[in-house]
Design an enzyme around this catalytic site. Structure first.
Site, short mmCIF file in Angstrom:
data_model
loop_
_atom_site.label_atom_id
_atom_site.label_comp_id
_atom_site.label_asym_id
_atom_site.label_seq_id
_atom_site.Cartn_x
_atom_site.Cartn_y
_atom_site.Cartn_z
N GLU A 72 26.97 22.98 -20.46
CA GLU A 72 26.85 21.55 -20.69
C GLU A 72 26.54 20.82 -19.39
O GLU A 72 25.77 19.88 -19.37
CB GLU A 72 28.18 21.06 -21.28
CG GLU A 72 28.06 19.85 -22.12
CD GLU A 72 29.38 19.55 -22.79
OE1 GLU A 72 29.91 18.47 -22.56
OE2 GLU A 72 29.88 20.44 -23.54
N HIS A 110 7.05 21.56 -9.48
CA HIS A 110 7.87 22.03 -10.58
C HIS A 110 7.16 23.12 -11.37
O HIS A 110 5.94 23.16 -11.41
CB HIS A 110 8.23 20.85 -11.50
CG HIS A 110 9.18 19.89 -10.84
ND1 HIS A 110 9.76 18.84 -11.49
CD2 HIS A 110 9.66 19.85 -9.57
CE1 HIS A 110 10.57 18.19 -10.66
NE2 HIS A 110 10.51 18.77 -9.49
N GLU A 112 6.67 23.54 -14.45
CA GLU A 112 5.79 23.08 -15.53
C GLU A 112 4.40 22.75 -14.97
O GLU A 112 3.37 23.09 -15.55
CB GLU A 112 6.37 21.83 -16.20
CG GLU A 112 7.70 22.06 -16.90
CD GLU A 112 8.90 21.81 -16.00
OE1 GLU A 112 8.77 21.93 -14.76
OE2 GLU A 112 9.97 21.50 -16.54
N CYS A 140 11.42 17.17 -16.37
CA CYS A 140 11.71 15.84 -15.84
C CYS A 140 10.61 14.90 -16.35
O CYS A 140 9.62 15.35 -16.93
CB CYS A 140 11.74 15.88 -14.31
SG CYS A 140 10.13 16.21 -13.56
N CYS A 143 7.00 15.70 -15.04
CA CYS A 143 6.39 16.88 -15.66
C CYS A 143 6.04 16.59 -17.12
O CYS A 143 5.01 17.04 -17.62
CB CYS A 143 7.31 18.09 -15.57
SG CYS A 143 7.38 18.78 -13.90
ZN LIG Z 1 9.56 18.45 -13.29
#
Ligand SMILES: [Zn+2]
Length: 236
Positions: A72, A110, A112, A140, A143
């Site tokens: 979590e 990143h 992605e 994020c 991305c």
């Molecule tokens: Zn990102």
């Protein structure tokens, strides 16, 4: 930020715990190899800090166990691991598939974005692409917008993203970005226990000749349900 330092320390510990970290090839298809002929580029490569983007076929067991765990609160998990399957279907109906993984440090590019820069830099308009990502955490906002732009200009690309955790999902701009993803036709799902098992079997290094059975962690189903509910609320 103490949390960042903690995260860095945890990452270093994880790296130390896995000395057999992949000496991964720079690219799946070898395009980057020609860079090595250029002395300037080679110098650049050598002078870069430890890999910002790592690609490979299978990730080490410890990385999977730590990075993909759908906790979590993702303390210490400051990287994104992205496992991908690309299916390209040509006019004749033949399907070519490739798979592998990418890893990033959040400070650099990143995963992605790296996928679109290095794995699928260009799409042939005559080919239909079905891409599936299994990512340790959801994209994020930046991305997500990159994905939206790519889907907007590449109508022959379908993308399904399965995520282990939601990244900063309390943030309104992250929530808005996830909704834009959905509107752009990107399918977004939380990884179920079976999806983690799929990643384990297909993307994690196995002992030679024997593949160990996937061992789900105690709260895997509970955490999946937790995130699934959050995602449903966001995309409502
Ligand atoms: Zn990102």
């Amino acid at each position: 930020m103490a949390q960042k330092e903690e995260a860095a320390a945890a990452a270093a510990a994880a790296a130390a715990a896995a000395p057999a970290a992949p000496a991964a090839p720079a690219s799946q298809n070898g395009e980057d190899l020609e860079d090595l002929d250029d002395p300037e580029k080679l110098k650049e490569l050598i002078e870069l800090p430890p890999f910002e983007i790592v690609t490979g076929e299978r990730l080490p067991v410890n990385f999977f166990k730590f990075q993909f765990r759908n906790v979590e609160y993702s303390s210490g998990r400051n990287k994104t691991f992205l496992c991908y399957v690309v299916e390209a279907q040509g006019k004749g109906g033949q399907v070519q598939a490739s798979r592998g993984y990418l890893e990033d440090e959040h400070a650099a590019a990143h995963a992605e974005e790296a996928f679109f820069n290095t794995i699928l830099p260009a799409c042939d308009p005559a080919v239909r692409y079905n891409v599936t990502w299994y990512v340790s955490s959801s994209p994020c906002a930046a991305c997500a917008d990159r994905i939206v732009r790519t889907l907007g200009k590449t109508k022959n690309l379908r993308l399904l993203i399965l995520v282990g955790r939601l990244f900063m999902w309390e943030e309104p701009d992250v929530q808005a970005a996830l909704r834009r993803l959905k509107e752009a036709g990107c399918r977004l799902r939380i990884m179920k226990p079976q999806d983690f098992e799929y990643v384990w079997q297909n993307f994690v290094e196995q002992e030679e000749g024997e593949s160990k059975a996937f061992e789900p962690w105690e709260d895997i189903q509970e955490n999946f349900l937790y995130y699934e509910e959050k995602l449903a609320d966001i995309l409502k």
